[in-house]
Scaffold this motif. Sequence first.
Motif, PDB file in Angstrom:
ATOM      1  N   GLY A 125     -11.018 -12.006  -8.938  1.00 39.90           N
ATOM      2  CA  GLY A 125     -10.903 -10.585  -9.253  1.00 39.90           C
ATOM      3  C   GLY A 125      -9.514 -10.115  -8.884  1.00 39.90           C
ATOM      4  N   ARG A 126      -9.216  -8.884  -9.309  1.00 35.62           N
ATOM      5  CA  ARG A 126      -7.918  -8.329  -8.937  1.00 35.62           C
ATOM      6  C   ARG A 126      -7.871  -8.058  -7.446  1.00 35.62           C
ATOM      7  N   LEU A 127      -6.672  -8.071  -6.891  1.00 37.85           N
ATOM      8  CA  LEU A 127      -6.534  -7.787  -5.464  1.00 37.85           C
ATOM      9  C   LEU A 127      -6.437  -6.268  -5.254  1.00 37.85           C
ATOM     10  N   HIS A 128      -6.967  -5.823  -4.124  1.00 38.29           N
ATOM     11  CA  HIS A 128      -7.025  -4.382  -3.862  1.00 38.29           C
ATOM     12  C   HIS A 128      -6.324  -4.010  -2.549  1.00 38.29           C
ATOM     13  N   LEU A 129      -6.384  -2.733  -2.215  1.00 41.02           N
ATOM     14  CA  LEU A 129      -5.689  -2.257  -1.007  1.00 41.02           C
ATOM     15  C   LEU A 129      -6.157  -2.965   0.264  1.00 41.02           C
ATOM     16  N   GLY A 130      -7.431  -3.370   0.293  1.00 41.00           N
ATOM     17  CA  GLY A 130      -7.943  -4.117   1.450  1.00 41.00           C
ATOM     18  C   GLY A 130      -7.214  -5.446   1.604  1.00 41.00           C
ATOM     19  N   HIS A 131      -6.984  -6.133   0.476  1.00 43.18           N
ATOM     20  CA  HIS A 131      -6.213  -7.378   0.521  1.00 43.18           C
ATOM     21  C   HIS A 131      -4.777  -7.093   0.958  1.00 43.18           C
ATOM     22  N   TYR A 132      -4.235  -6.005   0.442  1.00 48.75           N
ATOM     23  CA  TYR A 132      -2.840  -5.701   0.750  1.00 48.75           C
ATOM     24  C   TYR A 132      -2.655  -5.516   2.250  1.00 48.75           C
ATOM     25  N   GLY A 177      -4.790  -6.149   4.631  1.00 46.70           N
ATOM     26  CA  GLY A 177      -5.392  -7.216   5.438  1.00 46.70           C
ATOM     27  C   GLY A 177      -4.565  -8.490   5.479  1.00 46.70           C
ATOM     28  N   THR A 178      -3.778  -8.755   4.445  1.00 39.85           N
ATOM     29  CA  THR A 178      -3.002  -9.996   4.475  1.00 39.85           C
ATOM     30  C   THR A 178      -1.731 -10.012   3.629  1.00 39.85           C
ATOM     31  N   LEU A 179      -1.732  -9.377   2.454  1.00 36.31           N
ATOM     32  CA  LEU A 179      -0.534  -9.480   1.601  1.00 36.31           C
ATOM     33  C   LEU A 179       0.703  -8.903   2.290  1.00 36.31           C
ATOM     34  N   LYS A 180       0.480  -7.807   3.003  1.00 31.21           N
ATOM     35  CA  LYS A 180       1.597  -7.156   3.685  1.00 31.21           C
ATOM     36  C   LYS A 180       2.209  -8.098   4.728  1.00 31.21           C
ATOM     37  N   ASN A 181       1.336  -8.786   5.462  1.00 36.05           N
ATOM     38  CA  ASN A 181       1.807  -9.772   6.435  1.00 36.05           C
ATOM     39  C   ASN A 181       2.581 -10.904   5.776  1.00 36.05           C
ATOM     40  N   VAL A 224      -1.225 -19.383   9.075  1.00 36.47           N
ATOM     41  CA  VAL A 224      -2.024 -19.066   7.889  1.00 36.47           C
ATOM     42  C   VAL A 224      -2.355 -17.570   7.873  1.00 36.47           C
ATOM     43  N   PRO A 225      -1.578 -16.768   7.153  1.00 32.66           N
ATOM     44  CA  PRO A 225      -1.881 -15.337   7.080  1.00 32.66           C
ATOM     45  C   PRO A 225      -3.077 -15.076   6.151  1.00 32.66           C
ATOM     46  N   VAL A 226      -4.176 -14.625   6.738  1.00 31.02           N
ATOM     47  CA  VAL A 226      -5.416 -14.404   5.983  1.00 31.02           C
ATOM     48  C   VAL A 226      -6.145 -13.170   6.490  1.00 31.02           C
ATOM     49  N   GLY A 227      -7.184 -12.787   5.805  1.00 26.20           N
ATOM     50  CA  GLY A 227      -8.077 -11.746   6.290  1.00 26.20           C
ATOM     51  C   GLY A 227      -9.003 -12.339   7.346  1.00 26.20           C
ATOM     52  N   ASP A 228      -9.605 -11.483   8.170  1.00 33.91           N
ATOM     53  CA  ASP A 228     -10.326 -12.042   9.324  1.00 33.91           C
ATOM     54  C   ASP A 228     -11.639 -12.737   8.947  1.00 33.91           C
ATOM     55  N   ASP A 229     -12.097 -12.572   7.705  1.00 38.64           N
ATOM     56  CA  ASP A 229     -13.284 -13.322   7.270  1.00 38.64           C
ATOM     57  C   ASP A 229     -12.984 -14.826   7.181  1.00 38.64           C
ATOM     58  N   GLN A 230     -11.714 -15.169   7.218  1.00 34.89           N
ATOM     59  CA  GLN A 230     -11.328 -16.577   7.082  1.00 34.89           C
ATOM     60  C   GLN A 230     -11.266 -17.335   8.409  1.00 34.89           C
ATOM     61  N   LEU A 231     -11.466 -16.604   9.526  1.00 37.43           N
ATOM     62  CA  LEU A 231     -11.346 -17.270  10.832  1.00 37.43           C
ATOM     63  C   LEU A 231     -12.277 -18.476  10.995  1.00 37.43           C
ATOM     64  N   PRO A 232     -13.555 -18.365  10.606  1.00 36.45           N
ATOM     65  CA  PRO A 232     -14.430 -19.541  10.750  1.00 36.45           C
ATOM     66  C   PRO A 232     -13.952 -20.738   9.920  1.00 36.45           C
ATOM     67  N   LEU A 237      -3.183 -12.463  11.594  1.00 38.30           N
ATOM     68  CA  LEU A 237      -3.998 -11.314  11.194  1.00 38.30           C
ATOM     69  C   LEU A 237      -3.218 -10.031  11.435  1.00 38.30           C
ATOM     70  N   PRO A 238      -3.602  -8.958  10.760  1.00 42.87           N
ATOM     71  CA  PRO A 238      -2.969  -7.685  11.087  1.00 42.87           C
ATOM     72  C   PRO A 238      -3.370  -7.246  12.498  1.00 42.87           C
ATOM     73  N   GLU A 239      -2.609  -6.286  13.058  1.00 41.11           N
ATOM     74  CA  GLU A 239      -2.830  -5.940  14.457  1.00 41.11           C
ATOM     75  C   GLU A 239      -4.112  -5.148  14.693  1.00 41.11           C
ATOM     76  N   SER A 240      -4.346  -4.140  13.848  1.00 39.80           N
ATOM     77  CA  SER A 240      -5.466  -3.250  14.157  1.00 39.80           C
ATOM     78  C   SER A 240      -6.736  -3.653  13.418  1.00 39.80           C
ATOM     79  N   ASP A 241      -7.872  -3.291  14.018  1.00 37.66           N
ATOM     80  CA  ASP A 241      -9.161  -3.617  13.407  1.00 37.66           C
ATOM     81  C   ASP A 241      -9.309  -2.988  12.034  1.00 37.66           C
ATOM     82  N   ILE A 242      -8.795  -1.785  11.898  1.00 41.12           N
ATOM     83  CA  ILE A 242      -8.969  -1.066  10.643  1.00 41.12           C
ATOM     84  C   ILE A 242      -8.191  -1.755   9.508  1.00 41.12           C
ATOM     85  N   GLU A 243      -7.060  -2.352   9.873  1.00 40.51           N
ATOM     86  CA  GLU A 243      -6.302  -3.105   8.866  1.00 40.51           C
ATOM     87  C   GLU A 243      -6.985  -4.440   8.556  1.00 40.51           C
TER      88      GLU A 243
END
Length: 346
Positions: A13-20, A22-26, A149-157, A184-190
């Motif tokens: 799917g297309r990437l959204h602000l959550g991806h941005y 959560g990881t793209l920005k990093n 490995v810059p990823v979203g936190d669902d990738q930790l496992p 990972l990004p610094e804050s939980d909300i990110e």
Amino acid sequence: MGNIILTGDRPTGRLHLGHYIGTLKNRVRMQNEGNYDEMYVMIADAQALTDNFDNPKKIQDNLHEVILDYLSVGIDPNKVNIFIQSEVDALTTLTYYYMNLVTVSRLQRNPTIKTEIKQRGFETSVPMGFLNYPVSQAADITAFKANLVPVGDDQLPLLEQTNEVVRTFNRIYGDTLVECEAILPESDIEKRLPGLDGNAKMSKSLNNCIYLADSSEEVHKKVMSMYTDPNHINVSDPGKVEGNMVFTYLDVFSNDEQIKKYSEFSSLDEMKEQYKKGGLGDVKIKKVLYEVLEELLTPFREKRKYYEEHMDEVDKILKEGTIKAKEKASKTLKEVKKAIGIDYFE
Ligand code: TRP
């Protein structure tokens, strides 16, 4: 030894602000800081097939969306090898040898896999390819000797599983593979941007996303429909800031400079105070957020438009990135075979 950065996304799917956030920005930050020897971003089409094997068209279509998303946020093909997973055969071969090092019950205990099995209705019968994708992800990462490995936190496992493979491999066959660390990004909300509707996660399946490719009109419409405080009915009513998605997003995406520019307040804190007291309407705060998001998204749209009009360049970027990825992964495969002792003709 310098850093090697690798990451990837499934083109479903297309990437959204959550991806941005959560990881793209990093990724863009790391790319520009330049503190690495090699950087790879992989379009994980083979992994995407593990739960979309009956719909390859979806993967094909989204492959181009995802690379356009990458390029539009500023991933620079001169600095980063962007490549297609399914083109790199060595990854499949590595997976085959790593499969010996992981048990079925270990895979079934992986929290990310557990959730995904439920979401996909695979409880009674899970395809082997799907259950095995963490092993294939270990191949993706180790083939490049990636340590960051810059990823979203669902990738930790999944990264934990990778490091288990690395340790087991090195123990049995001798030091060959490299352990990795998630960025990972610094804050939980990110780490986990909530959806426009206040749901815990921005997600395509929940239909609560702003996509990086959304037009200005779409963004406007979506912001105007965002979840705020259901009890804030009249402008004069006191409003709640906690759990109010507009303020949550302003926390993440705005700076005080922008608040000054787009409102009569000099800081976000001041704006929040006024909202809590009453007298500040939802339409007003939403307008501020819309402007803030437009400042972020407008340059993305311009870059995307350029590449949409130059798809031949995009194809070239993918081809060149893939050639480099193949070289590196083949080299690691050779080392792995040598370590195991199956390099007969070398
Ligand atoms: N699992 C990731 C996702 O769901 C995609 C992925 C595949 C990946 N291989 C990877 C991410 C290696 C980081 C490193 O999007």
